[in-house]
Scaffold this motif. Structure first.
Motif, mmCIF file in Angstrom:
data_model
loop_
_atom_site.group_PDB
_atom_site.id
_atom_site.type_symbol
_atom_site.label_atom_id
_atom_site.label_comp_id
_atom_site.label_asym_id
_atom_site.label_seq_id
_atom_site.Cartn_x
_atom_site.Cartn_y
_atom_site.Cartn_z
ATOM 1 N N ASP A 190 0.789 -1.218 0.000
ATOM 2 C CA ASP A 190 0.000 0.000 0.000
ATOM 3 C C ASP A 190 0.823 1.270 0.000
ATOM 4 O OD1 ASP A 190 -2.282 -1.432 -0.081
ATOM 5 O OD2 ASP A 190 -2.631 -1.389 2.074
ATOM 6 N N ARG A 203 1.883 4.095 9.590
ATOM 7 C CA ARG A 203 1.742 2.654 9.779
ATOM 8 C C ARG A 203 2.279 2.235 11.137
ATOM 9 N NH1 ARG A 203 2.641 -0.144 3.917
ATOM 10 N NH2 ARG A 203 2.272 -2.010 5.194
ATOM 11 N N CYS A 241 -6.264 0.973 19.266
ATOM 12 C CA CYS A 241 -6.396 1.605 17.950
ATOM 13 C C CYS A 241 -7.841 2.018 17.654
ATOM 14 C CB CYS A 241 -5.879 0.665 16.864
ATOM 15 S SG CYS A 241 -4.069 0.516 16.907
ATOM 16 N N ASP A 299 -5.160 9.505 9.742
ATOM 17 C CA ASP A 299 -4.834 8.575 8.668
ATOM 18 C C ASP A 299 -3.783 7.578 9.168
ATOM 19 O OD1 ASP A 299 -4.784 7.369 6.224
ATOM 20 O OD2 ASP A 299 -3.564 8.917 5.246
ATOM 21 N N ARG A 310 -2.868 3.050 9.708
ATOM 22 C CA ARG A 310 -3.220 1.638 9.567
ATOM 23 C C ARG A 310 -2.313 0.825 10.482
ATOM 24 N NH1 ARG A 310 -1.704 -1.283 4.022
ATOM 25 N NH2 ARG A 310 -1.195 -3.022 5.405
ATOM 26 N N ASP A 370 -0.306 -2.868 11.009
ATOM 27 C CA ASP A 370 0.228 -4.082 10.386
ATOM 28 C C ASP A 370 0.646 -5.054 11.477
ATOM 29 O OD1 ASP A 370 0.342 -3.440 7.412
ATOM 30 O OD2 ASP A 370 1.380 -1.713 8.274
ATOM 31 N N ARG A 394 -8.447 -1.053 8.439
ATOM 32 C CA ARG A 394 -7.385 -0.371 9.191
ATOM 33 C C ARG A 394 -6.307 -1.353 9.651
ATOM 34 N NH1 ARG A 394 -7.271 5.394 9.810
ATOM 35 N NH2 ARG A 394 -9.332 6.168 10.403
ATOM 36 N N HIS A 449 -4.322 -4.918 9.344
ATOM 37 C CA HIS A 449 -3.952 -5.914 8.348
ATOM 38 C C HIS A 449 -3.126 -7.018 9.009
ATOM 39 C CE1 HIS A 449 -5.004 -3.290 4.811
ATOM 40 N NE2 HIS A 449 -4.969 -2.415 5.802
#
Length: 444
Positions: free
Chosen positions: A219, A233, A253, A259, A261, A263, A286, A288
């Motif tokens: 991404d 991230r 989270c 903005d 995400r 991982d 959001r 992964h």
């Protein structure tokens, strides 16, 4: 020096992906970098063989399949005897012998002590956890008395016992009093293998290119400056088990804005529950999950993070957190629970925000602060890399572990240099290359 590395634990593959496997690989890799020859004798290998360990001499005795817990524990006792026979037979056949036995403490193993006695060479036992208590609590232990007797015999036969944390050392000293040398040597990190990404502007170079990690790069919007990198991230690496606190990270989270995400790299028994938690909290898209990745791919994955998290829950924590050292080497700002050995590693470094392990809102606030402040992330990341280089490389750790049986020219207790980090320190050639070391060479 020729080292026989012994690992009876069938839960740890020498070439596996979990933290314990990475630990084995890094210790072996560093011993070799320091100029020693290493032969591994184990019960499990797995298949993710790093390119630089393809030539490693590994001999495996397989645990029979289809056994229940009781039968498996008895089988391990037998395999311990067989490993001892195998190593001594190998030494006799080669005519070269071994100069040191190095054993990662495993339940039901007396192999290291037996080999040490038969070959008349020193034994160093590495203790990563109070396995007797851990096994009883989390997995079940049928033949506890056999396990306890094997542990006592293993420790009594060691010239040196190295523990990864003070809590682990306290367990050894309390339950097995009278041992001569019980020392603490925390985990470390390979600062040559794990390096920051170029646009972090951290200390140190880009390092070698690992073969994968593509999923974590999917991404990214560009390879230019931070403005091209998309959402902030937040990354976690580790086995998905309750004591790693991944559920706390997901819960924290849910309170974040902006903005970002998340991982999550790793796999484990909590995977399904964590994925359900993500859905319930509406964090689909959001968060992964990437599953376990090969150790060779971890450096690439870490370079895709902007923030790294060690969200351990409150409670007993005797770990020396491997992931925290890797985060530091990758030049990442760290958010970690203030529990166990972690404050001793991170407090005062300027590389981390320590949070209350019993307060998820505190974790949320720390993450939000870093999401909102790119300059702070950069500053903390630079300090993280510097801290890893200065204090936590595996070269330094392994020199400390072997210090009683080697005299290493150029070793300094005060700090390490890039030359030391590169594993360039030679072994003192005055030491014998076979047979038992002089008593004065063994700390007691």
């Amino acid at each position: 020096m020729r080292i026989a590395y012994v690992l009876l634990d069938p839960g740890i593959g020498v070439f596996g992906t979990k933290g314990a496997s990475v630990h084995v690989q890094e210790v072996v890799r560093t011993f070799r970098a320091l100029g020693h020859e290493v032969s591994v004798f184990c019960t499990r290998t797995d298949d993710d063989v790093p390119a630089d360990l393809v030539d490693l001499d590994v001999t495996r005795l397989e645990v029979p399949r289809g056994l229940d817990r009781s039968q498996r524990e008895i089988a391990l006792l037998r395999l311990s005897d067989m490993l001892a026979d195998l190593v001594t037979d190998t030494a006799a056949a080669s005519g070269q012998g071994f100069d040191l036995v190095y054993e990662r403490y495993s339940l039901f193993s007396t192999a290291g002590a037996r080999i040490s006695q038969r070959l008349d060479v020193p034994l160093i036992v590495e203790v990563n956890a109070p396995l007797l208590d851990e096994q009883r609590t989390h997995r079940g232990l049928v033949h506890a008395e056999h396990a306890a007797r094997a542990t006592a015999a293993s420790f009594a036969g060691a010239a040196r016992i190295v523990c990864v944390s003070e809590l682990v050392a306290d367990w050894v000293r309390t339950d097995y009093p009278g041992l001569d040398d019980v020392s603490v040597v925390p985990n470390g990190v390979n600062t040559q293998r794990i390096t920051p990404r170029s646009d972090h502007g951290r200390l140190g170079g880009e390092g070698t290119r690992a073969p994968s990690g593509d999923a974590l790069r999917e991404d990214r919007l560009g390879d230019g400056g931070p403005e091209d990198r998309g959402p902030v991230r937040i990354g976690f690496v580790g086995t998905l088990k309750p004591w790693h606190g991944t559920d706390r990270l997901i819960a924290a989270c849910a309170g974040l804005v902006g903005d970002f995400r998340v991982d999550i790299v790793g796999h484990g028994p909590e995977s399904e529950a964590l994925e359900n938690q993500v859905r319930k909290l509406g964090l689909d898209g959001r968060v992964h999950f990437h599953g376990a990745i090969a150790p060779e791919a971890v450096p690439v994955g870490l370079r895709e993070f902007d923030i790294a998290v060690a969200p351990y829950p409150a409670g007993e924590n005797y770990f020396s957190p491997l992931k925290v050292y890797e985060y530091l080497a990758a030049g990442l700002p760290v958010v970690a629970s203030s529990v166990g050995a972690i404050p001793g590693v991170l407090a005062g470094t300027g590389a981390a925000i320590l949070t209350d392990p019993a307060d998820t809102a505190d974790l949320t606030r720390a993450l939000q602060r870093l999401i909102d402040d790119a300059e702070l992330r950069t500053t903390m990341g630079a300090r993280a890399r510097a801290e890893a280089l200065t204090s936590h490389s595996w070269s330094r750790r392994c020199q400390q572990i072997l210090a009683p049986v080697t005299v290493i020219a150029g070793d300094t207790a005060a700090g390490e240099t890039a030359a030391v980090d590169a594993g360039a320190a030679p072994i003192d050639k005055r030491m014998p290359v076979s047979g038992r070391y002089p008593a004065s060479a063994v700390i007691s």
